[in-house]
Design an enzyme around this catalytic site. Structure first.
Site, short mmCIF file in Angstrom:
data_model
loop_
_atom_site.label_atom_id
_atom_site.label_comp_id
_atom_site.label_asym_id
_atom_site.label_seq_id
_atom_site.Cartn_x
_atom_site.Cartn_y
_atom_site.Cartn_z
CG ASP A 34 -2.09 0.96 1.07
OD1 ASP A 34 -3.24 0.50 1.03
OD2 ASP A 34 -1.84 2.19 0.96
CB ALA A 83 -3.70 -0.52 -4.96
CB THR A 126 -16.49 -0.23 -9.36
OG1 THR A 126 -17.69 0.50 -9.20
CG2 THR A 126 -15.68 0.44 -10.47
CG ASP A 127 -21.93 -0.75 -9.23
OD1 ASP A 127 -21.06 0.10 -8.98
OD2 ASP A 127 -23.02 -0.80 -8.61
CD GLU A 128 -19.01 4.38 -9.03
OE1 GLU A 128 -18.58 5.40 -9.60
OE2 GLU A 128 -19.06 4.27 -7.79
CE1 TYR A 154 -12.84 4.30 -8.60
CE2 TYR A 154 -15.22 4.41 -8.95
CZ TYR A 154 -14.11 3.75 -8.45
OH TYR A 154 -14.26 2.54 -7.83
CE LYS A 158 -11.61 -0.04 -10.00
NZ LYS A 158 -10.52 -0.65 -9.19
P1 NAD Z 1 -9.97 3.26 -0.53
O1 NAD Z 1 -9.81 4.58 -1.21
O2 NAD Z 1 -10.59 3.20 0.82
O3 NAD Z 1 -8.54 2.54 -0.41
C1 NAD Z 1 -7.62 2.54 -1.43
C2 NAD Z 1 -6.27 2.05 -0.87
O4 NAD Z 1 -5.35 1.97 -1.98
C3 NAD Z 1 -5.66 3.00 0.15
O5 NAD Z 1 -5.13 2.26 1.23
C4 NAD Z 1 -4.53 3.67 -0.63
O6 NAD Z 1 -3.44 4.07 0.20
C5 NAD Z 1 -4.14 2.59 -1.59
N1 NAD Z 1 -3.49 3.09 -2.80
C6 NAD Z 1 -3.87 4.15 -3.57
N2 NAD Z 1 -2.99 4.31 -4.58
C7 NAD Z 1 -2.05 3.33 -4.46
C8 NAD Z 1 -0.90 2.98 -5.20
N3 NAD Z 1 -0.52 3.68 -6.28
N4 NAD Z 1 -0.18 1.90 -4.81
C9 NAD Z 1 -0.55 1.20 -3.70
N5 NAD Z 1 -1.61 1.51 -2.95
C10 NAD Z 1 -2.36 2.57 -3.33
O7 NAD Z 1 -10.77 2.36 -1.57
P2 NAD Z 1 -11.86 1.21 -1.31
O8 NAD Z 1 -13.18 1.85 -1.17
O9 NAD Z 1 -11.35 0.29 -0.28
O10 NAD Z 1 -11.84 0.48 -2.72
C11 NAD Z 1 -10.94 -0.60 -2.97
C12 NAD Z 1 -11.15 -1.10 -4.39
O11 NAD Z 1 -12.50 -1.54 -4.54
C13 NAD Z 1 -10.93 -0.04 -5.46
O12 NAD Z 1 -10.27 -0.66 -6.54
C14 NAD Z 1 -12.32 0.40 -5.85
O13 NAD Z 1 -12.35 0.82 -7.19
C15 NAD Z 1 -13.10 -0.89 -5.66
N6 NAD Z 1 -14.53 -0.74 -5.33
C16 NAD Z 1 -14.91 0.08 -4.30
C17 NAD Z 1 -16.26 0.14 -3.98
C18 NAD Z 1 -16.73 0.99 -2.81
O14 NAD Z 1 -17.94 1.10 -2.59
N7 NAD Z 1 -15.86 1.57 -2.01
C19 NAD Z 1 -17.21 -0.59 -4.70
C20 NAD Z 1 -16.77 -1.41 -5.74
C21 NAD Z 1 -15.42 -1.49 -6.04
P1 TYD Z 2 -20.06 8.07 -2.79
O1 TYD Z 2 -20.03 7.51 -1.41
O2 TYD Z 2 -19.08 9.12 -3.17
O3 TYD Z 2 -19.99 6.82 -3.79
P2 TYD Z 2 -20.21 6.75 -5.41
O4 TYD Z 2 -20.26 8.12 -5.96
O5 TYD Z 2 -19.01 6.00 -5.86
O6 TYD Z 2 -21.49 6.00 -5.59
O7 TYD Z 2 -21.52 8.67 -3.05
C1 TYD Z 2 -22.67 7.86 -2.92
C2 TYD Z 2 -23.86 8.70 -3.34
O8 TYD Z 2 -24.03 9.77 -2.39
C3 TYD Z 2 -23.71 9.38 -4.69
O9 TYD Z 2 -24.95 9.38 -5.36
C4 TYD Z 2 -23.28 10.78 -4.35
C5 TYD Z 2 -23.97 11.04 -3.03
N1 TYD Z 2 -23.26 11.96 -2.11
C6 TYD Z 2 -23.93 13.05 -1.55
O10 TYD Z 2 -25.13 13.27 -1.81
N2 TYD Z 2 -23.25 13.86 -0.70
C7 TYD Z 2 -21.93 13.66 -0.39
O11 TYD Z 2 -21.33 14.46 0.38
C8 TYD Z 2 -21.26 12.52 -0.96
C9 TYD Z 2 -19.80 12.25 -0.65
C10 TYD Z 2 -21.97 11.70 -1.80
#
Ligand code: NAD
Ligand code: TYD
Length: 338
Positions: A34, A83, A126-128, A154, A158
């Protein structure tokens, strides 16, 4: 599969995955790579540092020399790539680092897998990548065959990583799998994302910034259900395949925010509607039939139960997120937790 590289393990989902694997897969050892960007927090891994099957390496997945040296030394049986730069709003402010980490970092890892013949590379997507769905067609859901059609820098980064991962499989025979999950929630999520941000703001009695009219819909999955799905794909998934992960838990943002206020005993007057996010995706909805049919995965945590557990976790672990808000988390070192 004895030794697994987990990239991005100091973040939200990677950290939960490390705790899940150390608890439920004895005999597997984990190396976390990380970069500790703003989103990485070593305190998330505090319990793991005490486990002899866990090792932490600070470094970026974009650093080819560091990554190749690590692969040569460790001889991984699998790589799980969490990551990433993960916040849509930051990708609108500054797209460049999203392309660097999410696309070029993935390429470095794939190259290392080829060079050292790693038996499995798993890309956490991600589903995005599928773009969004209209609000007035509730019957529509994303399947693995839905075309990629992204909205934000973003999601574009992805999707690019997914395409590269599939291209390496086809061209070089790299043994890859990809999972595309809906929005996660649970412990250790960075307080810039909707749910932890609203919990932190509500706890402090501050305004809760809801984008637009709060009608955008997200399909929420409890983070441990995601972690279990990834483990099942690693151990039982078919190389070359994509698996959607989601639990049919669609909620409008405003409903989620009101649920948080209710549980915290705060009033709805804290809700403040603010300018909408540019290009804001309207609705995400995952069809998880394939992973259910092929691997027997089913979500175990319903939204009502998961959100209650999550809010309680943030209430009981306030120091974890206060250390982030104060910036103290960036002074932590692995030694502090050993
Ligand atoms: P996060 O932002 O909480 O964590 C990301 C981690 O990656 C951090 O610890 C950061 O330090 C590390 N990182 C960033 N750049 C790096 C690099 N160049 N080298 C090594 N480490 C690095 O993210 P998350 O929410 O835990 O998401 C993790 C993965 O899951 C991502 O790939 C994201 O696209 C995917 N994902 C997230 C969600 C969600 O709802 N959060 C849903 C679907 C998929
Ligand atoms: P987020 O947690 O950023 O996830 P993602 O955009 O990847 O789905 O946001 C979830 C939803 O909440 C999204 O529709 C944007 C909305 N949102 C707000 O309304 N206010 C906020 O401050 C944030 C961060 C998100």
């Amino acid at each position: 599969m004895k030794k697994i590289l987990v990239t991005g393990g100091a973040g939200f989902i990677g950290g939960n995955f490390i705790h899940y694997m150390l608890r439920d897969y004895p005999g597997v050892s984990l190396v976390c790579l990380d970069a500790l960007t703003y989103a990485g927090d070593l305190e998330t891994l505090a319990a793991a540092f005490k486990n002899p099957d866990f090792k932490f390496v600070k470094g970026s997945i974009t650093d080819r020399k560091l990554v190749f040296d690590l692969f040569e030394a460790e001889k991984f049986d699998a790589v799980v790539n969490f990551a990433a730069e993960s916040h849509v709003d930051r990708s609108i402010e500054n797209p460049a680092v999203f392309l660097q980490t999410n696309i070029l970092g993935t390429q470095v890892l794939l190259d290392a897998c080829n060079r050292f013949a790693v038996p499995r590379y798993h890309q956490v997507s991600t589903d995005e990548v599928y773009g969004d769905l209209p609000l007035d067609r509730p019957e529509l859901m994303f399947t693995e065959a839905t075309p990629l059609h992204t909205s934000s820098p973003y999601s574009a980064s992805k999707a690019s990583a997914d395409l590269l991962t599939q291209a390496y499989h086809r061209t070089f025979g790299t043994p890859v799998t990809i999972s595309r999950c809906s929005n996660n929630y649970g412990p250790y999520q960075f307080p810039e994302k909707l749910i932890p941000l609203m919990i932190a703001k509500a706890s402090a009695g501050q305004p809760l910034p809801v984008y637009g009219e709060g009608l955008n819909v997200r399909d929420w999955l409890y983070v441990e259900d995601h972690c279990r799905a990834i483990a099942m794909i690693l151990f039982g998934g078919t190389v070359g395949e994509v698996y959607n992960i989601g639990g049919h838990n669609e909620r409008a943002n405003i409903e989620v925010v009101k649920t948080i206020l209710r549980q915290l005993g705060k009033g709805e007057e804290l809700i403040t509607f603010v300018k909408d996010r540019p290009g804001h995706d309207r609705r995400y909805a995952i069809d998880p039939k394939k992973i259910g049919d092929e691997l027997g995965w089913q979500p175990q945590t319903l939204f009502d139960e998961g959100i209650e557990r999550t809010i309680s976790w943030y209430v009981n672990n306030e120091s974890w997120w206060q250390n982030i808000l104060s910036g103290r988390y960036q002074t932590f070192t692995p030694e502090a937790f050993r």
